[in-house]
Write a protein that holds these residues in place. Structure first.
Motif, PDB file in Angstrom:
ATOM      1  N   TRP A   1       0.849  -1.205   0.000  1.00  0.00           N
ATOM      2  CA  TRP A   1       0.000   0.000   0.000  1.00  0.00           C
ATOM      3  C   TRP A   1       0.882   1.250   0.000  1.00  0.00           C
ATOM      4  O   TRP A   1       1.735   1.414   0.871  1.00  0.00           O
ATOM      5  N   ASN A   2       0.654   2.124  -0.973  1.00  0.00           N
ATOM      6  CA  ASN A   2       1.226   3.463  -0.940  1.00  0.00           C
ATOM      7  C   ASN A   2       0.291   4.315  -0.080  1.00  0.00           C
ATOM      8  O   ASN A   2      -0.829   4.630  -0.483  1.00  0.00           O
ATOM      9  N   VAL A   3       0.779   4.684   1.114  1.00  0.00           N
ATOM     10  CA  VAL A   3      -0.090   5.375   2.076  1.00  0.00           C
ATOM     11  C   VAL A   3      -0.068   6.896   1.908  1.00  0.00           C
ATOM     12  O   VAL A   3      -0.868   7.600   2.531  1.00  0.00           O
ATOM     13  N   ASN A   4       0.849   7.423   1.076  1.00  0.00           N
ATOM     14  CA  ASN A   4       0.920   8.867   0.835  1.00  0.00           C
ATOM     15  C   ASN A   4       0.934   9.643   2.158  1.00  0.00           C
ATOM     16  O   ASN A   4       0.161  10.568   2.365  1.00  0.00           O
ATOM     17  N   GLY A   5       1.838   9.241   3.033  1.00  0.00           N
ATOM     18  CA  GLY A   5       1.981   9.901   4.330  1.00  0.00           C
ATOM     19  C   GLY A   5       1.357   9.075   5.440  1.00  0.00           C
ATOM     20  O   GLY A   5       0.148   9.141   5.657  1.00  0.00           O
ATOM     21  N   LEU A   6       2.167   8.283   6.142  1.00  0.00           N
ATOM     22  CA  LEU A   6       1.625   7.364   7.140  1.00  0.00           C
ATOM     23  C   LEU A   6       1.013   8.100   8.324  1.00  0.00           C
ATOM     24  O   LEU A   6      -0.003   7.671   8.876  1.00  0.00           O
ATOM     25  N   ARG A   7       1.604   9.214   8.718  1.00  0.00           N
ATOM     26  CA  ARG A   7       1.037   9.948   9.854  1.00  0.00           C
ATOM     27  C   ARG A   7      -0.368  10.435   9.542  1.00  0.00           C
ATOM     28  O   ARG A   7      -1.245  10.444  10.415  1.00  0.00           O
ATOM     29  N   ALA A   8      -0.615  10.822   8.293  1.00  0.00           N
ATOM     30  CA  ALA A   8      -1.965  11.267   7.908  1.00  0.00           C
ATOM     31  C   ALA A   8      -2.958  10.116   7.991  1.00  0.00           C
ATOM     32  O   ALA A   8      -4.096  10.290   8.468  1.00  0.00           O
ATOM     33  N   VAL A   9      -2.556   8.920   7.551  1.00  0.00           N
ATOM     34  CA  VAL A   9      -3.457   7.763   7.607  1.00  0.00           C
ATOM     35  C   VAL A   9      -3.743   7.370   9.053  1.00  0.00           C
ATOM     36  O   VAL A   9      -4.838   6.922   9.385  1.00  0.00           O
ATOM     37  N   MET A  10      -2.774   7.561   9.939  1.00  0.00           N
ATOM     38  CA  MET A  10      -2.966   7.234  11.355  1.00  0.00           C
ATOM     39  C   MET A  10      -4.093   8.059  11.971  1.00  0.00           C
ATOM     40  O   MET A  10      -4.782   7.602  12.882  1.00  0.00           O
ATOM     41  N   LYS A  11      -4.303   9.265  11.445  1.00  0.00           N
ATOM     42  CA  LYS A  11      -5.290  10.180  12.033  1.00  0.00           C
ATOM     43  C   LYS A  11      -6.697   9.969  11.489  1.00  0.00           C
ATOM     44  O   LYS A  11      -7.652  10.577  11.969  1.00  0.00           O
TER      45      LYS A  11
ATOM     46  N   ALA B   1      13.982   8.336   3.740  1.00  0.00           N
ATOM     47  CA  ALA B   1      14.685   9.247   2.845  1.00  0.00           C
ATOM     48  C   ALA B   1      15.482  10.251   3.665  1.00  0.00           C
ATOM     49  O   ALA B   1      15.079  10.629   4.775  1.00  0.00           O
ATOM     50  N   GLU B   2      16.592  10.705   3.111  1.00  0.00           N
ATOM     51  CA  GLU B   2      17.354  11.762   3.787  1.00  0.00           C
ATOM     52  C   GLU B   2      16.548  13.059   3.821  1.00  0.00           C
ATOM     53  O   GLU B   2      16.615  13.819   4.801  1.00  0.00           O
ATOM     54  N   ARG B   3      15.798  13.318   2.755  1.00  0.00           N
ATOM     55  CA  ARG B   3      14.970  14.521   2.694  1.00  0.00           C
ATOM     56  C   ARG B   3      13.737  14.337   3.571  1.00  0.00           C
ATOM     57  O   ARG B   3      13.034  13.335   3.485  1.00  0.00           O
ATOM     58  N   LYS B   4      13.447  15.293   4.422  1.00  0.00           N
ATOM     59  CA  LYS B   4      12.342  15.170   5.366  1.00  0.00           C
ATOM     60  C   LYS B   4      10.989  15.195   4.648  1.00  0.00           C
ATOM     61  O   LYS B   4      10.792  15.935   3.693  1.00  0.00           O
ATOM     62  N   GLY B   5      10.057  14.376   5.146  1.00  0.00           N
ATOM     63  CA  GLY B   5       8.697  14.374   4.638  1.00  0.00           C
ATOM     64  C   GLY B   5       8.561  13.876   3.221  1.00  0.00           C
ATOM     65  O   GLY B   5       7.623  14.260   2.509  1.00  0.00           O
ATOM     66  N   TYR B   6       9.465  12.986   2.790  1.00  0.00           N
ATOM     67  CA  TYR B   6       9.532  12.589   1.381  1.00  0.00           C
ATOM     68  C   TYR B   6       9.769  11.095   1.279  1.00  0.00           C
ATOM     69  O   TYR B   6      10.543  10.517   2.044  1.00  0.00           O
ATOM     70  N   SER B   7       9.098  10.460   0.325  1.00  0.00           N
ATOM     71  CA  SER B   7       9.361   9.072  -0.058  1.00  0.00           C
ATOM     72  C   SER B   7       9.315   8.148   1.168  1.00  0.00           C
ATOM     73  O   SER B   7       8.478   8.298   2.044  1.00  0.00           O
ATOM     74  N   GLY B   8      10.191   7.175   1.218  1.00  0.00           N
ATOM     75  CA  GLY B   8      10.264   6.263   2.356  1.00  0.00           C
ATOM     76  C   GLY B   8       9.434   5.000   2.164  1.00  0.00           C
ATOM     77  O   GLY B   8       8.354   5.024   1.575  1.00  0.00           O
TER      78      GLY B   8
END
Length: 259
Positions: free
Chosen positions: A12-22, A65-72
């Motif tokens: 699953w591509n969650v497109n931001g796991l913290r957003a899905v948690m909420k 990812a090294e870049r914050k808030g990106y990929s992973g």
């Protein structure tokens, strides 16, 4: 050697796991309902320490990812991996947390979030360089034991894999170059499990734009896949897309296989 057993695998591509948690239901509830043996995530958009998941009975493998808030990416598995590989020696995106490759006793499980070619194919050269190296990487693993690879490959392979192929021809995700690159991956010894089991099924998509009520109208793209080494394709017992699961602009895809 123990007899083969059926495994349930989910991607699953969650497109931001913290957003899905909420959201309601949240990720942990959806995770429990799907009850997978191995559960792969793409586009987690996390750094280490930003989120603690309570998943009893699962080993957690993360690549940030090294870049914050990106990929992973991340993989949660009931079985402890024998070995984990997080980079594939591809300089264009090896610092973007795009791969979690887990070795188990009978197979390699490889979770990938393929780079997007971007509007106007601005990143197409890097994308094709990644594709070529990823293909080599999978072939190297397949020399050791069978491979199951899943994730967001960011390409609709054939016209049946998106709602509007005509106007999207040449766009990112449906360019001739990306489609040919995906064909080359299959030709290297891998089976698209969903299409193998549902060769003529149209309207089966895993991603919808947030614009124009695309999901409501099912104007989507199938860009999330489970591929397996050709030698174990006959062990696949099911390949499904789960559009009833919300929380992201992608829905999960599922594979059951006897290994």
């Amino acid at each position: 050697m123990p007899t083969a057993r059926e495994l349930r695998l989910v991607s699953w591509n969650v497109n931001g796991l913290r957003a899905v948690m909420k959201k309601d239901p949240g990720f942990e509830q959806i995770f429990g309902q799907l009850d997978a043996d191995v559960f792969a995530l793409q586009e987690t958009k996390l750094q280490e320490g930003q989120l603690e998941l309570d998943l009893p009975g699962y080993y957690q493998t993360w690549n940030y990812a090294e870049r914050k808030g990106y990929s992973g990416t991340a993989v949660f598995s009931r079985q402890e991996p024998l070995r984990v590989v997080r980079q594939i020696s591809c300089p264009v995106a090896d610092d973007e947390g795009r791969v979690c490759a887990l070795e188990f006793d009978r197979y390699w499980f490889v979770n990938v979030y393929t780079p997007n070619a971007k509007n106007g194919l601005a990143r197409i050269d890097e994308r094709l360089e990644w594709d070529a190296r990823y293909r080599e990487f999978l072939c190297e693993l397949a020399e050791q034991k069978p491979v199951v690879t899943c994730g967001d490959f960011n390409v609709a392979h054939e016209e049946i894999d998106l709602k509007n192929p005509g106007p999207n021809r040449g766009n990112a995700g449906f360019s001739d170059e990306e489609r040919a690159s995906f064909s080359a991956l299959l030709d290297a010894g891998f089976t698209d499990t969903f299409r193998a089991r549902h060769p003529d099924l149209a309207g089966a998509y895993s991603w919808w734009s947030y614009r124009f009520h695309a999901r409501e109208k099912n104007a989507g793209w199938r860009i999330d896949y489970f591929l397996v080494s050709d030698g174990i394709a006959d062990r696949v017992t099911g390949a499904s897309i789960l559009p009833e699961v919300f929380g992201s602009d992608h829905c999960p895809v599922e594979l059951t296989i006897e290994l």
